[in-house]
Enzyme design. Structure first.
Site, PDB file in Angstrom:
ATOM      1  N   TYR A  61     -59.496   3.193  48.619  1.00  0.00           N
ATOM      2  CA  TYR A  61     -60.925   2.998  48.462  1.00  0.00           C
ATOM      3  C   TYR A  61     -61.190   1.547  48.105  1.00  0.00           C
ATOM      4  CZ  TYR A  61     -60.913   8.137  47.975  1.00  0.00           C
ATOM      5  OH  TYR A  61     -60.725   9.484  48.156  1.00  0.00           O
ATOM      6  N   HIS A 130     -52.166  11.214  49.681  1.00  0.00           N
ATOM      7  CA  HIS A 130     -53.508  11.286  50.275  1.00  0.00           C
ATOM      8  C   HIS A 130     -53.509  11.984  51.629  1.00  0.00           C
ATOM      9  CE1 HIS A 130     -57.535   8.883  50.052  1.00  0.00           C
ATOM     10  NE2 HIS A 130     -57.725  10.139  50.375  1.00  0.00           N
TER      11      HIS A 130
END
Length: 335
Positions: A61, A130
């Protein structure tokens, strides 16, 4: 604040207690257009003050800037936060839309060191892969993650968007506390693909991300033009053309049900997720304190069996039009 148990501890005991509603921090730094770091930090502080403990971020992010933001926000308040972060998605600086995955053991260790430094903490409470790397056996990746637990750098392990079969294999290497997946009224995949059943069989909690359908289920989005130019939702199939119109009609029905219940559409949508089981948690994302307070109001919404049936009648599984990601991103889910 209501709490829920996060999976099982490696010795077989129940895992830690965390807030039933966490805070997804991704949008504070990336993907949803403009951001305000000062308001985002104030929102994290407000969340902690209200008893929200589970904070969710990832190294991709930003990339990296969201972990730095969360680290700044929890400085001096570390004992109040249960920090979850993720590794494994690779971004190309020259092409922001390009994605790759990396589950190699040496990368697992390097990624963890980077996250610890950016977050300014000594131990990550929950460390997720992830996305599963199809080129690396899950046993090797989770084996490296287990080494981080043994070294005291990580407390609990998680996977994100992994298939039931992958979760089974991973759990044989080391207990998995949480499986993160998109789960909401318009994304019921974990029910359909065996993921939720596998979680329950293995004692793994399901952490629902995007429980508000990337903001769509709040009813506030009425047109694709509501998005800023660099908002990634503009390229998402569910927010385009005929799909948008069909999905908007479903949301309008949810708004009507929420009005009858005396709550907001967002609160109804979150209450539905939490009603799916005590082993289900949600991490709605927001960048504003006012929205956070609205979301937390979902904890006071109780849905009866009849009300849950009514919601299913207007928003049944597979009702949403369009894939939840573009094709290149969908290729990395449920592996």
């Amino acid at each position: 604040m209501q709490t829920r148990t996060l999976g099982k501890h490696p010795d077989g005991k129940q895992g830690p207690q965390v807030s039933a509603l966490g805070l997804g921090c991704m949008g504070m730094s990336d993907f949803y257009g403009r951001h305000d770091d000062a308001e985002s930090i104030a929102t994290i502080h407000h969340a902690l003050d209200r008893g929200v403990t589970l904070l969710d971020t990832a190294d991709m992010y930003g990339p990296h800037t969201n972990e730095q933001l969360v680290g700044k926000a929890i400085k001096g308040r570390r004992e109040l936060a249960f920090v979850a972060t993720k590794f494994g998605i690779m971004r190309d600086p020259a092409n922001p839309t390009a994605r790759g995955v990396n589950g190699r053991p040496e990368y697992v260790h390097a990624a963890c060191e980077g996250s610890l430094k950016r977050l300014g903490i000594e131990t990550i409470d929950l460390y997720y892969q992830h996305r599963v790397d199809p080129g690396v056996p899950i046993e090797e990746t989770v084996g490296a993650m287990a080494e981080l637990v043994q070294a005291g750098k990580v407390r609990y392990l998680g996977l994100s968007e992994a298939s039931a079969a992958t979760l089974e294999r991973a759990s044989k290497v080391h207990p998995i506390a949480a499986l993160q997946s998109e789960f909401s009224l318009w994304t019921r995949d974990p029910e359909d693909n065996g993921m939720l059943a596998a979680c329950r069989r293995l004692g793994v909690s399901l952490v629902a991300y995007s429980p508000l359908g990337r903001g769509f289920l709040t009813g506030a989005i009425r047109s694709p033009d509501d998005f800023e130019a660099d908002d990634y939702r503009r390229s998402s199939p569910r927010f385009q053309g005929e799909n948008f119109a069909r999905n908007l009609a479903l949301v309008d029905q949810v708004k009507a049900l929420a009005a009858d219940k005396g709550c907001s559409p967002a609160q109804l949508a979150l209450a539905w997720v939490l009603a799916q089981g005590e082993d289900v948690l949600a991490i709605p994302g927001t960048r504003q304190r006012s929205r956070l307070d609205e979301n937390l109001g979902a904890l006071d919404v109780r849905l009866s069996a009849a009300e849950l049936a009514a919601i299913d009648a207007v928003f049944p599984p597979d009702a949403a039009a369009g894939e939840r990601y573009a094709a290149e991103s969908m290729a990395h889910v449920n592996r």
